[in-house]
Design an enzyme around this catalytic site. Structure first.
Site, PDB file in Angstrom:
ATOM      1  N   GLY A  12       0.806  -1.212   0.000  1.00  0.00           N
ATOM      2  CA  GLY A  12       0.000   0.000   0.000  1.00  0.00           C
ATOM      3  C   GLY A  12       0.841   1.264   0.000  1.00  0.00           C
ATOM      4  O   GLY A  12       2.073   1.227   0.147  1.00  0.00           O
ATOM      5  N   ASP A  13       0.162   2.401  -0.241  1.00  0.00           N
ATOM      6  CA  ASP A  13       0.788   3.727  -0.215  1.00  0.00           C
ATOM      7  C   ASP A  13       1.900   3.876  -1.250  1.00  0.00           C
ATOM      8  O   ASP A  13       2.874   4.597  -1.037  1.00  0.00           O
ATOM      9  CB  ASP A  13       1.337   4.046   1.191  1.00  0.00           C
ATOM     10  N   GLU A  14       1.737   3.211  -2.371  1.00  0.00           N
ATOM     11  CA  GLU A  14       2.765   3.269  -3.419  1.00  0.00           C
ATOM     12  C   GLU A  14       2.699   4.568  -4.208  1.00  0.00           C
ATOM     13  O   GLU A  14       3.577   4.856  -5.020  1.00  0.00           O
ATOM     14  CB  GLU A  14       2.590   2.093  -4.400  1.00  0.00           C
ATOM     15  N   LYS A  16      -0.588   5.385  -5.540  1.00  0.00           N
ATOM     16  CA  LYS A  16      -1.673   5.070  -6.491  1.00  0.00           C
ATOM     17  C   LYS A  16      -2.495   6.316  -6.797  1.00  0.00           C
ATOM     18  O   LYS A  16      -2.898   6.539  -7.928  1.00  0.00           O
ATOM     19  CB  LYS A  16      -2.593   3.978  -5.909  1.00  0.00           C
ATOM     20  N   GLY A  40      -5.941   5.685   1.925  1.00  0.00           N
ATOM     21  CA  GLY A  40      -5.620   7.107   1.993  1.00  0.00           C
ATOM     22  C   GLY A  40      -4.814   7.439   0.766  1.00  0.00           C
ATOM     23  O   GLY A  40      -3.692   6.973   0.613  1.00  0.00           O
ATOM     24  N   HIS A  41      -5.411   8.166  -0.153  1.00  0.00           N
ATOM     25  CA  HIS A  41      -4.748   8.479  -1.416  1.00  0.00           C
ATOM     26  C   HIS A  41      -4.510   9.983  -1.492  1.00  0.00           C
ATOM     27  O   HIS A  41      -5.452  10.768  -1.459  1.00  0.00           O
ATOM     28  CB  HIS A  41      -5.601   8.010  -2.592  1.00  0.00           C
ATOM     29  N   THR A 128      -6.455  -0.292  10.529  1.00  0.00           N
ATOM     30  CA  THR A 128      -6.700   1.155  10.545  1.00  0.00           C
ATOM     31  C   THR A 128      -7.852   1.502  11.494  1.00  0.00           C
ATOM     32  O   THR A 128      -8.200   2.670  11.634  1.00  0.00           O
ATOM     33  CB  THR A 128      -7.051   1.650   9.126  1.00  0.00           C
ATOM     34  N   GLN A 223      -5.370  -0.237  -1.158  1.00  0.00           N
ATOM     35  CA  GLN A 223      -4.449  -1.209  -0.558  1.00  0.00           C
ATOM     36  C   GLN A 223      -3.553  -1.801  -1.664  1.00  0.00           C
ATOM     37  O   GLN A 223      -3.296  -1.112  -2.625  1.00  0.00           O
ATOM     38  CB  GLN A 223      -5.197  -2.302   0.224  1.00  0.00           C
ATOM     39  N   THR A 238      -5.481  -7.014   4.554  1.00  0.00           N
ATOM     40  CA  THR A 238      -6.789  -6.380   4.690  1.00  0.00           C
ATOM     41  C   THR A 238      -7.851  -7.426   4.332  1.00  0.00           C
ATOM     42  O   THR A 238      -7.522  -8.566   3.992  1.00  0.00           O
ATOM     43  CB  THR A 238      -6.869  -5.091   3.841  1.00  0.00           C
ATOM     44  N   VAL A 413       8.923  11.476  -9.758  1.00  0.00           N
ATOM     45  CA  VAL A 413      10.084  12.055  -9.070  1.00  0.00           C
ATOM     46  C   VAL A 413       9.690  13.158  -8.077  1.00  0.00           C
ATOM     47  O   VAL A 413      10.499  13.990  -7.701  1.00  0.00           O
ATOM     48  CB  VAL A 413      11.128  12.592 -10.081  1.00  0.00           C
ATOM     49  N   GLY A 414       8.424  13.161  -7.690  1.00  0.00           N
ATOM     50  CA  GLY A 414       7.943  14.141  -6.715  1.00  0.00           C
ATOM     51  C   GLY A 414       6.435  14.027  -6.612  1.00  0.00           C
ATOM     52  O   GLY A 414       5.805  13.382  -7.445  1.00  0.00           O
TER      53      GLY A 414
HETATM   54  P1  GDP Z   1      -1.565   5.610  -2.185  1.00  0.00           P
HETATM   55  O1  GDP Z   1      -2.270   5.129  -0.963  1.00  0.00           O
HETATM   56  O2  GDP Z   1      -0.952   4.505  -2.973  1.00  0.00           O
HETATM   57  O3  GDP Z   1      -2.416   6.515  -3.038  1.00  0.00           O
HETATM   58  O4  GDP Z   1      -0.345   6.494  -1.656  1.00  0.00           O
HETATM   59  P2  GDP Z   1      -0.369   7.602  -0.463  1.00  0.00           P
HETATM   60  O5  GDP Z   1      -1.037   8.827  -0.994  1.00  0.00           O
HETATM   61  O6  GDP Z   1      -0.886   7.014   0.786  1.00  0.00           O
HETATM   62  O7  GDP Z   1       1.171   7.799  -0.223  1.00  0.00           O
HETATM   63  C1  GDP Z   1       2.033   8.239  -1.203  1.00  0.00           C
HETATM   64  C2  GDP Z   1       2.668   9.591  -0.752  1.00  0.00           C
HETATM   65  O8  GDP Z   1       3.762   9.876  -1.561  1.00  0.00           O
HETATM   66  C3  GDP Z   1       1.734  10.786  -0.898  1.00  0.00           C
HETATM   67  O9  GDP Z   1       1.993  11.673   0.156  1.00  0.00           O
HETATM   68  C4  GDP Z   1       2.136  11.396  -2.233  1.00  0.00           C
HETATM   69  O10 GDP Z   1       1.873  12.783  -2.315  1.00  0.00           O
HETATM   70  C5  GDP Z   1       3.594  11.125  -2.237  1.00  0.00           C
HETATM   71  N1  GDP Z   1       4.187  10.904  -3.568  1.00  0.00           N
HETATM   72  C6  GDP Z   1       3.649  10.286  -4.659  1.00  0.00           C
HETATM   73  N2  GDP Z   1       4.559  10.181  -5.642  1.00  0.00           N
HETATM   74  C7  GDP Z   1       5.707  10.741  -5.164  1.00  0.00           C
HETATM   75  C8  GDP Z   1       7.020  10.913  -5.694  1.00  0.00           C
HETATM   76  O11 GDP Z   1       7.327  10.508  -6.805  1.00  0.00           O
HETATM   77  N3  GDP Z   1       7.932  11.498  -4.883  1.00  0.00           N
HETATM   78  C9  GDP Z   1       7.649  11.957  -3.631  1.00  0.00           C
HETATM   79  N4  GDP Z   1       8.611  12.519  -2.909  1.00  0.00           N
HETATM   80  N5  GDP Z   1       6.415  11.804  -3.100  1.00  0.00           N
HETATM   81  C10 GDP Z   1       5.470  11.204  -3.850  1.00  0.00           C
HETATM   82  P1  IMO Z   2      -3.857   2.589   0.617  1.00  0.00           P
HETATM   83  O1  IMO Z   2      -5.026   2.439  -0.310  1.00  0.00           O
HETATM   84  C1  IMO Z   2      -1.291   0.845   3.699  1.00  0.00           C
HETATM   85  C2  IMO Z   2      -3.116  -2.116   6.346  1.00  0.00           C
HETATM   86  C3  IMO Z   2      -3.239  -1.723   7.806  1.00  0.00           C
HETATM   87  C4  IMO Z   2      -3.123  -3.103   8.457  1.00  0.00           C
HETATM   88  C5  IMO Z   2      -3.856  -4.006   7.473  1.00  0.00           C
HETATM   89  C6  IMO Z   2      -5.294  -4.306   7.854  1.00  0.00           C
HETATM   90  O2  IMO Z   2      -3.675   3.973   1.122  1.00  0.00           O
HETATM   91  O3  IMO Z   2      -2.627   1.992   0.022  1.00  0.00           O
HETATM   92  P2  IMO Z   2      -7.525  -2.866   7.742  1.00  0.00           P
HETATM   93  O4  IMO Z   2      -7.892  -1.582   8.430  1.00  0.00           O
HETATM   94  O5  IMO Z   2      -7.594  -2.800   6.261  1.00  0.00           O
HETATM   95  O6  IMO Z   2      -8.278  -4.047   8.294  1.00  0.00           O
HETATM   96  O7  IMO Z   2      -5.987  -3.113   8.162  1.00  0.00           O
HETATM   97  O8  IMO Z   2      -3.822  -3.332   6.220  1.00  0.00           O
HETATM   98  N1  IMO Z   2      -3.713  -1.148   5.393  1.00  0.00           N
HETATM   99  C7  IMO Z   2      -3.013  -0.300   4.639  1.00  0.00           C
HETATM  100  N2  IMO Z   2      -1.691  -0.062   4.595  1.00  0.00           N
HETATM  101  N3  IMO Z   2      -2.120   1.494   2.846  1.00  0.00           N
HETATM  102  C8  IMO Z   2      -3.447   1.238   2.848  1.00  0.00           C
HETATM  103  O9  IMO Z   2      -4.297   1.747   1.936  1.00  0.00           O
HETATM  104  C9  IMO Z   2      -3.960   0.345   3.806  1.00  0.00           C
HETATM  105  N4  IMO Z   2      -5.202  -0.111   4.104  1.00  0.00           N
HETATM  106  C10 IMO Z   2      -5.023  -1.033   5.072  1.00  0.00           C
HETATM  107  O10 IMO Z   2      -2.205  -0.865   8.204  1.00  0.00           O
HETATM  108  O11 IMO Z   2      -1.778  -3.520   8.485  1.00  0.00           O
HETATM  109 MG    MG Z   3      -2.301   5.417   1.086  1.00  0.00          MG
END
Ligand code: GDP
Ligand code: IMO
Ligand code: MG
Length: 427
Positions: A12-14, A16, A40-41, A128, A223, A238, A413-414
């Site tokens: 997660g949190d790549e 997306k 959380g996107h 979460t 996720q 999840t 890259v940002g």
């Molecule tokens: P998601 O859940 O996959 O949508 O990712 P999140 O939004 O939770 O986390 C990604 C974080 O990295 C966010 O705060 C973005 O603003 C930030 N982000 C995305 N792409 C880049 C990047 O290429 N470089 C940097 N420094 N931050 C980035």
């Molecule tokens: P995005 O879409 C990162 C993780 C939680 C926990 C496990 C189970 O932003 O990538 P849950 O509340 O789903 O039952 O929790 O999954 N988790 C995430 N980790 N990014 C997420 O979403 C996540 N959604 C759930 O931290 O380990």
């Molecule tokens: Mg996220």
């Protein structure tokens, strides 16, 4: 261009959100197919930061119809709050479509998520605490309430009574909590119905109709692959199927409706919550990644655990999702390092694993096998083409592409929309 699925390849949190946002310009519908407000996107548009949890990122584009599909679990008060916040910031939200078949997150789901985590103690998952697991559990045991039930007060009341009887026993007798009141929940939820009613529809037909007309539909995964209920690092996962295959069940389309499958991967790796993480960095490097990458959760604010790119996990994700391409995000964060590690395999009891080990004992105890590359130690946030990147960064990307055996189409890259390097074959 018909269906495009966008999935996370790690935990997660790549990034997306950023990539969906980039694609949204060419997209007619953006469909969430699983998960709930555990996601959380973050999207940064012209310096404005948006953090979306439940509403698909397509909401930020007036031409785009955002859809919450039947596979999502919906906390109606969170949805209303998110819509209100967007409206306050000048984003029109009337276009949002909400599937009547999506399940509702109820107050007892939130309570149960909290108390079960507490009961698990050191074995807790680190959820979460948004009620996701309990809501999907009720869906599977068929005592869940659905969005369409909001439109029929009698049915809503009858279903709630059945569910609440069991939940209150559990809450009071097992967990020593106070019981929840039927009338109170009914009052709150039926008020939500007035507000959400105009959005509720048969989204399957809308999505299928759009595909039939040749419109572009983006299936937005929340996720990620290694958090998938069936294929991830169970039980530290999840409760839904974020993988590309999950888009069919969760959005109401067939496998042939999805043509392009984009996997999103950080240039390193993070994980929130507990569970195995073979390429987790040592504390010193981890701290550098946390600070440079601002690795704090969008949903819970928790510090993310950080580590190095894991080729084994990426290979697993590439095959499982049948990725057509890979997007590498946050390459700029690695500028902090003179040397960069890549986890190219695992070792356990003298045996090397180049693919995901067959059972969790091995995955829990394996050691990472690293290869080290020279870093580039310079700011790359202004790069907009491959030629703008230092040769060490290009070698790094080439290595990932070869080892994962999937073409890289974009490199981020940002955080801003324009901080992107398009490679050959980028959409
Ligand atoms: P998601 O859940 O996959 O949508 O990712 P999140 O939004 O939770 O986390 C990604 C974080 O990295 C966010 O705060 C973005 O603003 C930030 N982000 C995305 N792409 C880049 C990047 O290429 N470089 C940097 N420094 N931050 C980035
Ligand atoms: P995005 O879409 C990162 C993780 C939680 C926990 C496990 C189970 O932003 O990538 P849950 O509340 O789903 O039952 O929790 O999954 N988790 C995430 N980790 N990014 C997420 O979403 C996540 N959604 C759930 O931290 O380990
Ligand atoms: Mg996220």
């Amino acid at each position: 261009m018909p269906g495009i699925a966008l999935v996370g390849t790690q935990w997660g949190d790549e990034g997306k959100g950023k990539v969906t946002d980039l694609l949204a310009e060419k997209t007619d519908l953006v469909v969430r197919y699983q998960g709930g407000n555990n996601a959380g996107h973050t999207i940064v548009v012209e310096g404005e930061r948006y953090a979306l949890h439940l509403v698909p990122t397509g909401i930020l584009y007036p031409h785009c119809i955002p859809v919450i599909g039947p596979g999502v679990v919906v906390n109606p008060s969170v949805l209303i709050e998110e819509l209100d916040t967007l409206e306050e910031r000048g984003i029109e939200t009337g276009r949002l479509l909400l599937s009547g078949n999506a399940h509702l997150i109820m107050p007892y789901h939130l309570e149960l998520d909290r108390v079960t985590e507490r009961r698990l103690g050191k074995n807790r998952l680190g959820t979460t605490k948004r009620g996701i697991g309990p809501a999907y559990a009720d869906k599977a045991t068929r005592i869940g309430l659905r969005v369409q039930d909001l439109l029929d007060p009698k049915i809503f009341s009858a279903k709630l009574e059945v569910a609440l009887k069991e939940k209150n026993l559990l809450l009071t007798r097992v967990y020593g909590r106070l019981p929840l009141e039927q009338k109170e929940i009914e009052g709150d939820y039926l008020a939500f119905a007035d507000r959400l009613g105009p959005h509720i529809t048969d989204t399957d037909r809308v999505v299928q109709g759009a595909l039939d007309e040749g419109k572009t539909v983006l299936f937005e995964g929340a996720q990620a692959t290694l958090l998938d209920l069936d294929h991830g690092t169970y039980p530290f996962v999840t409760s839904s199927n974020p993988i590309a295959g999950g888009a069919c069940a969760g959005a109401g389309v067939g496998p042939r409706d999805i043509e392009q499958i984009i996997g999103i991967s950080k240039a390193y790796c993070t994980r929130v919550g507990t569970g195995p993480f073979p390429s987790e960095a040592d504390p010193a490097d981890g701290e550098i990644l946390v600070e440079a990458g601002q690795e704090y959760g969008t949903t819970t604010g928790r510090k993310r655990r950080c580590g190095w790119f894991d080729v084994v996990g990426a290979r697993f994700a590439a095959r499982l999702n049948t990725l057509t391409e890979l997007v590498i995000t946050k390459l700029d964060v690695l500028s902090e390092f003179e040397r960069i590690k890549v986890c190219v395999g695992y070792s356990y009891e003298g045996k090397r694993y180049d693919h995901m080990p067959p059972n969790q004992t091995i995955f829990n105890k394996c050691r990472p096998i690293y290869e080290e590359l020279p870093g580039w130690s310079q700011d790359i946030t202004g790069a907009r083409s491959l030629e703008d990147l230092p040769k060490e960064a290009r070698s790094y990307l080439e290595m990932l592409e070869n080892l994962v055996d999937t073409p890289i189409s974009w490199v981020s890259v940002g955080p801003s929309r324009d901080q992107i390097v398009r490679l050959q074959g980028a959409p």
